[in-house]
Scaffold this motif. Sequence first.
Motif, short mmCIF file in Angstrom:
data_model
loop_
_atom_site.label_atom_id
_atom_site.label_comp_id
_atom_site.label_asym_id
_atom_site.label_seq_id
_atom_site.Cartn_x
_atom_site.Cartn_y
_atom_site.Cartn_z
N ASN A 210 0.81 -1.21 0.00
CA ASN A 210 0.00 0.00 0.00
C ASN A 210 0.84 1.26 0.00
N THR A 211 2.13 1.08 -0.12
CA THR A 211 3.05 2.22 -0.23
C THR A 211 3.72 2.18 -1.60
N PRO A 212 4.08 3.34 -2.15
CA PRO A 212 4.70 3.37 -3.47
C PRO A 212 6.01 2.59 -3.49
N ARG A 213 6.37 2.13 -4.68
CA ARG A 213 7.56 1.31 -4.85
C ARG A 213 8.81 1.95 -4.25
N ALA A 214 8.93 3.27 -4.33
CA ALA A 214 10.12 3.95 -3.83
C ALA A 214 10.30 3.78 -2.33
N PHE A 215 9.22 3.37 -1.62
CA PHE A 215 9.30 3.24 -0.17
C PHE A 215 9.21 1.79 0.29
N ASN A 216 9.39 0.86 -0.63
CA ASN A 216 9.27 -0.55 -0.27
C ASN A 216 10.61 -1.27 -0.21
N HIS A 217 11.67 -0.65 -0.63
CA HIS A 217 12.93 -1.37 -0.73
C HIS A 217 13.61 -1.48 0.64
N SER A 369 -7.47 6.61 1.95
CA SER A 369 -7.10 6.31 0.57
C SER A 369 -5.59 6.13 0.46
N ARG A 370 -5.17 5.57 -0.64
CA ARG A 370 -3.74 5.44 -0.89
C ARG A 370 -3.07 6.81 -1.02
N GLN A 371 -3.83 7.80 -1.53
CA GLN A 371 -3.26 9.14 -1.65
C GLN A 371 -2.90 9.71 -0.28
N THR A 372 -3.72 9.38 0.72
CA THR A 372 -3.42 9.84 2.07
C THR A 372 -2.16 9.17 2.60
N ILE A 373 -1.99 7.89 2.29
CA ILE A 373 -0.76 7.20 2.70
C ILE A 373 0.45 7.86 2.06
N LEU A 377 3.56 9.57 4.14
CA LEU A 377 4.95 9.18 3.96
C LEU A 377 5.83 10.37 3.62
N THR A 378 5.32 11.29 2.83
CA THR A 378 6.20 12.29 2.25
C THR A 378 5.79 13.72 2.53
N GLY A 379 4.48 13.96 2.68
CA GLY A 379 4.01 15.33 2.76
C GLY A 379 3.97 16.01 1.40
N TYR A 380 4.32 15.28 0.36
CA TYR A 380 4.36 15.84 -0.99
C TYR A 380 3.33 15.12 -1.85
N VAL A 381 2.26 15.79 -2.20
CA VAL A 381 1.25 15.20 -3.07
C VAL A 381 1.25 15.98 -4.38
N TYR A 451 -8.26 0.02 7.08
CA TYR A 451 -8.22 -0.41 5.69
C TYR A 451 -7.71 0.73 4.83
N ILE A 452 -6.73 0.43 3.99
CA ILE A 452 -6.21 1.38 3.02
C ILE A 452 -6.87 1.06 1.69
N ASP A 453 -7.72 1.94 1.23
CA ASP A 453 -8.60 1.63 0.10
C ASP A 453 -7.85 1.53 -1.21
N ARG A 454 -8.06 0.42 -1.89
CA ARG A 454 -7.51 0.22 -3.23
C ARG A 454 -8.61 -0.23 -4.19
N GLY A 455 -9.87 0.17 -3.88
CA GLY A 455 -10.97 -0.10 -4.81
C GLY A 455 -12.20 -0.71 -4.19
N CYS A 456 -12.07 -1.30 -3.01
CA CYS A 456 -13.23 -1.94 -2.38
C CYS A 456 -14.31 -0.92 -2.00
N ALA A 457 -13.89 0.27 -1.59
CA ALA A 457 -14.86 1.28 -1.17
C ALA A 457 -15.82 1.62 -2.30
N LYS A 458 -15.32 1.72 -3.52
CA LYS A 458 -16.18 2.03 -4.66
C LYS A 458 -17.19 0.92 -4.91
N LEU A 459 -16.77 -0.34 -4.71
CA LEU A 459 -17.68 -1.46 -4.89
C LEU A 459 -18.76 -1.46 -3.82
N ILE A 460 -18.41 -1.00 -2.62
CA ILE A 460 -19.41 -0.91 -1.54
C ILE A 460 -20.42 0.20 -1.85
N THR A 461 -19.92 1.37 -2.22
CA THR A 461 -20.82 2.51 -2.45
C THR A 461 -21.66 2.33 -3.71
N SER A 462 -21.19 1.50 -4.65
CA SER A 462 -21.97 1.23 -5.86
C SER A 462 -22.95 0.07 -5.68
#
Length: 584
Positions: A210-217, A369-373, A377-381, A451-462
């Motif tokens: 749930n974190t970008p590739r740059a922060f997984n190594h 959301s993932r954008q919040t994560i 992590l960075t404070g830079y969006v 839960y860090i949303d990667r699409g399930c929330a949209k399926l719930i609201t729909s």
Amino acid sequence: MSDVETFSAPLSAEAISSAWLSALICDLSSPSFILERSFTNDSYWRDLLAFTPDFRTLHALPKIQQFFSAPVAFARPSQFRLLPGVRHRRISPTRTFIQGIIQFHTVMAQCTGVFTLTQSEDSSWKAWSFVTMMDRLSGVVDRFGVHTPLCRPAEWNTTMDYTAVVVGAGQCGLSVAARLENLGISTLVLERSGAIGDSWRSRYESLETNTPRAFNHLPFVTFPEGCGKYTPCRDVADYLENYPRILGLHVVTLAHISAASYDASSSTWTLTISISGKTCITVTTRHLIGATGVGTMGGALPFTPSIPGKSSFIGSIVHSSEYKSSSCFSAQKVVVVGGGCSAHDIAQDMANHGSQTVLVQRSPTAVVSRQTIDRLLTGYVGQDLPPTEIADRFYVALPLSTLRNSQYNAMEMHAHIDQDLRDNLSRNGYLLPGPEDNFLHRLSVRRGGFYIDRGCAKLITSGKITVKSGHEISHFTPTGMVFDDGSRVMADLVIFATGYSKTTIKQVAESLFGPQVADAVHDLGGWDSDCELAGVWRPTGHDGLWFAEGDLFAARFYSQFLALQIMMREMGLLSPDQRTYVQC
């Protein structure tokens, strides 16, 4: 007098930070060690080895001054430098922080400090939070550079000696081994499975970080460019398997410790290691590091609640640990029980496969959301990401103990980003916690229930996934289950994403090294009075015994401090009680 009133231009964040740094230098060098010009009365100072040989967090100016007076006098910090990248962080319409990083030297090491400034009532800017950390010991040269050799080839014998032995070749074990070898400390890694990365390969196929590739190594080796922004679990597994090959780390697979004893007079462990299909070997070492983890990655037993009538159910019941993919099931009516990330991911996978899916949420779940994560992590969006080592330091800019401070809610700065997400979920019957029990609190302190949303929330609201929330399962029927409010759900397949047995690190210590060793350690894994993890990445209460556990960020970031603690003991830089530094 002029009719035109003039105003001076507001100071930039860099100018404010420079002025604060000057005040800090004066306060630290003052014989009275009074920090009131540079710290607020309600401030926090967290230290990761820069001034003390342990992790400590002090809250409130009088306690900070009393505790740090002697360590700072001994360390004699100097050569302060403000690094580029100072930034404003707005947490509410009326409140802004300024955050930045400084570098400095002590008599022992090069260090970093991460400051968070807030504007006081007199309009001056002072530190509300200050996190200091040791980067490297003076005179110690890194081995893992571009032009330096990797680890020496292993010479396998029935009797061997290593300065450190790491049990577990997951992200934490490999990171610690790499950090130690980088400091020239010989290290052996033991892995019980047949292949490194199997703990990730065994998970469900749709799992991603749930974190970008740059922060997984892990330290020294970045992820390959082709992995995408969020890394699939199979790619994480392959990366972990290749990691020791790249660095030349000494790893033995299909190995476990069959006996362990500690000789206090020589400060030495003697380990009998069983290797599948081979002769047992004996290894002596001064430092033993348990890095098998707890929970999902640590081999804890899957937990499934006991529910009456289970034997009467004619469908299938599985635990999420057995789930691989929706393609493995032909069920049309699926019930997923759980409120964490795995439950949502599995429900999303089944719904996308065409199944009628019900998510049973028995208690509130914090959702972001993932954008919040990314912002956490960075404070830079929407901007270029800073280097990982800089982002890591900003990520720990606020000590966990600040979450107890009612004047500051760390999620304020992110709450507006996900307000629509939470409102839409709530309208669909989804249970959300109150503001005092937000995502950051659950992630960092409770370590669950989010839960860090990667699409399930949209399926719930729909409406593609139905949520049954706030009610316990009363009993199974042959064709489904009944809840305590009398409502019913039909099912062909029930998946329990209800976690794992409450295996503590102390229980892991007993299973690995025996009850006598486990009895000597602290209550590992819980939070101490400073809101620091007790006995994890830091002293455990048993000489020469350490534990490492956590996610990819923890593995990369905290492994440095564990390696430094071991190095300092090898160099004789600690007092006999190991509570203070001494001159070498």
